[in-house]
Design an enzyme around this catalytic site. Structure first.
Site, PDB file in Angstrom:
ATOM      1  N   ASN A 135       5.768   6.840  19.483  1.00  0.00           N
ATOM      2  CA  ASN A 135       7.058   6.749  20.178  1.00  0.00           C
ATOM      3  C   ASN A 135       7.021   7.577  21.475  1.00  0.00           C
ATOM      4  O   ASN A 135       7.924   8.355  21.758  1.00  0.00           O
ATOM      5  CB  ASN A 135       8.208   7.205  19.275  1.00  0.00           C
ATOM      6  CG  ASN A 135       9.571   6.814  19.837  1.00  0.00           C
ATOM      7  OD1 ASN A 135       9.661   5.968  20.723  1.00  0.00           O
ATOM      8  ND2 ASN A 135      10.629   7.429  19.332  1.00  0.00           N
ATOM      9  N   ASN A 141       6.293  -3.533  11.871  1.00  0.00           N
ATOM     10  CA  ASN A 141       7.731  -3.780  12.020  1.00  0.00           C
ATOM     11  C   ASN A 141       8.282  -4.776  10.998  1.00  0.00           C
ATOM     12  O   ASN A 141       9.247  -5.489  11.267  1.00  0.00           O
ATOM     13  CB  ASN A 141       8.061  -4.229  13.456  1.00  0.00           C
ATOM     14  CG  ASN A 141       8.471  -3.057  14.332  1.00  0.00           C
ATOM     15  OD1 ASN A 141       9.278  -2.222  13.919  1.00  0.00           O
ATOM     16  ND2 ASN A 141       7.926  -2.989  15.541  1.00  0.00           N
ATOM     17  N   ASP A 178       1.951  -0.499  13.628  1.00  0.00           N
ATOM     18  CA  ASP A 178       3.367  -0.656  13.313  1.00  0.00           C
ATOM     19  C   ASP A 178       3.626  -2.153  13.245  1.00  0.00           C
ATOM     20  O   ASP A 178       3.706  -2.823  14.262  1.00  0.00           O
ATOM     21  CB  ASP A 178       4.200   0.018  14.413  1.00  0.00           C
ATOM     22  CG  ASP A 178       5.697  -0.145  14.187  1.00  0.00           C
ATOM     23  OD1 ASP A 178       6.087  -0.812  13.207  1.00  0.00           O
ATOM     24  OD2 ASP A 178       6.473   0.391  15.001  1.00  0.00           O
TER      25      ASP A 178
END
Length: 261
Positions: free
Chosen positions: A15, A156, A154
């Site tokens: 992030n 998701n 990731d």
């Protein structure tokens, strides 16, 4: 480094690599010392990275940056220099977003991927489905290479009810939609293996890797297991342990490490 030697592979959505760095991520890397580290959401371009971010002591770094500043981007750090590095998945629109990088070490390939999130709008959810439709044939072609492959990232998508705390409240939300979960069903049915889930079939909240930044989600461990290591069958059989690192918080995700014999 080859698939015949023991190795530790870690996946971490940062992030923002600069933000994670200020929170001690690279200090942790020097003490944890995985053989390969896959990172996602760099949110930076090459010029933004310090020498310590590009090549931490003892590591080679390779990156696929997004064209848009402060957005997406993936990378791979390895203690052994790869034989070959491939940036992008061959889809112009998604390659512009910096979502896929592959490193080959002998017969072993490690891939860092960042699947789009659809939470911000219906348009982004539609693009997520476009990505999944484009990604699936690539995954099948990877299986056909008959190499040892680990895809970190990731994804998701939370696959099953056990993979998120508030599953009932998320049945109509991006990341737990029936179509997304069915895509994972198809993926695993084709031969790919969810390494953590295979090692720990009953693990619930100990497997969470992401927590909303709203409310007290992290403190209350109201999380999701969306950061995965997905491997070819022979490689998955070599996995003997996996763990999520939560002693320090580098981003809204936690690093997932798998040890392979």
């Amino acid at each position: 480094m080859t698939a015949a030697s023991p190795l530790r592979i870690t996946s971490a959505n940062l992030n923002g690599i600069r933000s994670a760095s200020t929170k001690g991520f690279f200090d942790w890397l020097q003490t944890d010392r995985p053989d390969v580290l896959c990172v996602q959401e760099l949110k930076a371009q090459a010029a933004d990275l310090t020498p310590a971010m590009r090549a931490p002591a003892g590591y080679h770094g390779f990156f696929h940056y997004a064209e848009k500043k402060g957005y997406s981007g993936v990378g791979i750090y390895s203690r052994t220099r790869p034989d070959r590095v491939t940036e992008g998945m061959g889809h112009a629109a998604f390659d512009a977003e910096g979502r896929y990088i592959r490193a080959d070490f002998g017969n072993l390939s490690v891939i860092s991927v960042y699947i789009p999130s659809g939470t911000s709008s219906e348009e982004r959810q539609a693009l997520k489905y476009v990505f999944l439709d484009a990604f699936y044939p690539l995954l099948q072609s990877l299986l056909a290479e008959q190499r040892d492959i680990v895809i970190c990232g990731d994804w998701n998508i939370a696959h099953r009810e056990i993979d998120l705390k508030n599953w009932k409240g998320n049945l109509k939300n991006s990341g737990f939609l029936p179509e997304e979960r069915a895509w994972l069903d198809k993926l695993y049915g084709s031969g790919w293996v969810d390494v953590f889930r295979t090692l720990y079939p009953e693990a619930g909240d100990t497997g969470y890797t992401w927590w909303s930044q709203r409310g007290q989600a992290y403190a209350k461990n109201v999380g999701w297991r969306i950061d995965l290591q997905v491997a070819t069958p022979a490689m998955a059989q070599r996995a003997h342990s996996a763990s999520v690192y939560k002693a320090q918080k580098f981003s809204d995700h936690a690093p997932l490490t798998v040890e392979y014999r």
